[in-house]
Design an enzyme around this catalytic site. Structure first.
Site, PDB file in Angstrom:
ATOM      1  N   HIS A  74     -37.043  56.377  35.192  1.00 35.95           N
ATOM      2  CA  HIS A  74     -36.063  57.427  34.885  1.00 35.95           C
ATOM      3  C   HIS A  74     -36.705  58.520  34.035  1.00 35.95           C
ATOM      4  CE1 HIS A  74     -32.165  54.871  35.508  1.00 35.95           C
ATOM      5  NE2 HIS A  74     -32.997  54.796  36.526  1.00 35.95           N
ATOM      6  N   TYR A 203     -24.683  57.912  28.430  1.00 24.90           N
ATOM      7  CA  TYR A 203     -24.096  57.467  27.165  1.00 24.90           C
ATOM      8  C   TYR A 203     -22.909  58.390  26.878  1.00 24.90           C
ATOM      9  CZ  TYR A 203     -28.477  54.924  26.042  1.00 24.90           C
ATOM     10  OH  TYR A 203     -29.555  54.068  26.038  1.00 24.90           O
ATOM     11  N   PRO A 296     -28.002  47.750  20.294  1.00 25.40           N
ATOM     12  CA  PRO A 296     -28.639  48.079  21.574  1.00 25.40           C
ATOM     13  C   PRO A 296     -28.590  49.561  21.979  1.00 25.40           C
ATOM     14  CG  PRO A 296     -26.557  46.952  21.935  1.00 25.40           C
ATOM     15  CD  PRO A 296     -26.814  46.912  20.462  1.00 25.40           C
ATOM     16  N   LYS A 300     -34.008  49.456  22.183  1.00 20.92           N
ATOM     17  CA  LYS A 300     -35.304  49.165  21.547  1.00 20.92           C
ATOM     18  C   LYS A 300     -35.661  47.674  21.472  1.00 20.92           C
ATOM     19  CE  LYS A 300     -36.876  53.179  20.789  1.00 20.92           C
ATOM     20  NZ  LYS A 300     -37.114  53.464  22.206  1.00 20.92           N
ATOM     21  N   TYR A 388     -36.894  57.752  22.188  1.00 19.19           N
ATOM     22  CA  TYR A 388     -36.377  56.953  23.300  1.00 19.19           C
ATOM     23  C   TYR A 388     -37.514  56.453  24.190  1.00 19.19           C
ATOM     24  CZ  TYR A 388     -32.687  55.284  26.377  1.00 19.19           C
ATOM     25  OH  TYR A 388     -31.843  54.474  27.096  1.00 19.19           O
TER      26      TYR A 388
END
Ligand code: APR
Ligand code: PHB
Length: 398
Positions: A74, A203, A296, A300, A388
């Site tokens: 992604h 998200y 979560p 990570k 990220y």
């Protein structure tokens, strides 16, 4: 029965298995013991996102074949709030880095297969595990296998037995300091047999709470909903889950709908931040979830386990090659510096995206402003993206 090895490893999660695999490639012998069955650890649904550096490490270790065939690469994520979507593009903000979506249990399956292919030893379904004598130079792991008392004599013990394991609890009194934070919410996670809702993770922040759309394959989806920490899963029949997922991901123009399908599995995960310091005592070294837990939201968990194991492997290899103990001595400090940055990022993503019942009207405005800033400023998007996709493994000197 007594066996002898160089490194005795407690726990066959990503941390313990990866350590055993990397040590074997460096010619160092190890034995892994695990209290669950092989079937259980290979099918336990956990995290799913690998940082660029973690995926590269699996590749370099010869573990990448199925990840490349079945994982998804992604280039970004979407943050959705006030019913509008905002994409954060990783490669353009991080010098070409991206993430791999590949289930943790698939990583576990790949490493177990690789270990057995070269005659590695993993004892599943052991019980009554205890670690002994790690203050001296002849540590031992004692346990029961098929009901019989068994023992592993080793040079070092790697505690890779997760948050509920025994290794951390075996440190002498007064050695460890624990730091933790609980959050006033939990995640209800589902696995659904349905087509992908989006080709990247979404998200969302809404007045009903947070939701996350993730994936495992084109036909298997992993979705999460923020719920109360004491939520009863019995109160969440499938139609309520779908209704909340639809409500929390809807776009203002009505153009978004998640394709629904049978829910194969559902469960509630608490949200917690936790770190112990130091991560070593004598010849017992902790790695992964037994030393630190992250909520979560930052994806990570598995990546921190991989980073610890990278450090521990380098330190053990240096010791066995030349007797140099400096990397072993500095293991905890080196890990923790990066662990705390991942803690900060996970805490920040969590507080930015969830609805906190204790928040005042001021906090709510501040939170919206933060989402607006993070999705509108290239500097802020870069900060999110570089965390990220994963901070560098090698920290610059202080
Ligand atoms: N003896 C032997 N094995 C044990 C014991 C014990 N006393 N206690 C626990 N274990 C095993 C567990 O059954 C599990 O298989 O140790 C393993 C620990 O694995 P994980 O919990 O997966 O932890 P880790 O390898 O550190 O990986 C971290 O796991 O929870 C996720 O989000 C987290 O992705 C992160 C990853
Ligand atoms: C997952 O796919 O399980 C997942 C993805 C992203 C997260 C957490 C979990 O932040």
């Amino acid at each position: 029965m007594a066996e002898r090895t160089q490194v005795g490893i407690v726990g066959a999660g990503p941390a313990g298995l990866l350590l055993s695999h990397l040590l074997a490639r460096a010619g160092i012998d190890s034995i892994v013991i695990e209290d669950r069955s092989r079937d259980y650890v290979e099918n336990r649904i956990r995290a799913g996102v690998l940082e660029q550096g973690a995926a590269d490490m699996l590749d370099e270790a010869g573990l990448g074949a199925r990840m490349h065939a079945e994982g998804q690469f992604h280039d970004g994520i979407e943050i959705r709030f006030q019913r509008r979507g905002h994409r954060i593009d990783f490669p353009s903000l991080t010098g070409g880095k991206r993430i791999t979506v590949y289930g943790q249990q698939e990583v576990v399956k790949d490493i177990i297969a690789a270990r057995f292919a070269v005659g590695g030893t993993i004892h599943f379904e052991v019980s009554d595990v205890a670690v002994r004598d790690f203050d001296g130079d002849k540590p031992r792991i004692v346990f029961r296998k098929d009901g019989q008392p068994s023992e592993i004599e080793c040079d070092f013990i790697a505690g890779c037995d997760g948050f509920h394991g025994i290794c951390r609890l075996s440190f002498p009194d007064g050695v460890l300091t624990a730091f933790d934070r609980d959050y006033p919410f939990a995640w209800l996670g589902i696995l659904s047999e349905s087509p992908q809702a989006s080709h990247e993770l979404i998200y969302t922040h809404t007045d009903d709470g947070f939701a996350l759309l993730s994936t495992r394959s084109p036909t298997l989806q992993r979705y999460y909903l923020q719920v109360a920490p004491d939520e009863d899963i019995g109160e969440w029949p499938d139609d309520r889950i779908w209704a909340q997922l639809q409500a929390r991901t809807a776009l203002a123009d009505g153009s978004f709908r998640i394709p629904e399908g049978p829910i194969l599995q559902k469960g509630i995960t608490p949200m917690r931040s936790f770190v112990v310091e130091p991560m070593q005592h004598g010849r017992l070294f902790l790695a992964g979830d037994c030393a630190h837990i992250v909520p979560p939201t930052g994806a990570k968990g598995m990546n921190l386990a991989v980073a610890d194991i990278r450090n521990l492997t380098a330190a053990l290899v240096a010791f066995y090659r030349s007797g140099d103990q400096r990397l072993l001595d500095g293991y905890s400090a080196r890990c923790l510096r990066r662990v705390w940055k991942a803690q900060r990022f996970s805490w920040w993503m969590t507080t930015m995206l969830h609805l906190n019942p204790a928040d005042s009207p001021f906090d709510k405005h501040r939170q919206t402003a933060e989402l607006d800033y993070v999705t509108g400023s290239e500097a802020a998007m870069t900060a999110l993206a570089e965390n990220y996709v994963g901070l560098p493994f090698n920290e610059p000197e202080l």
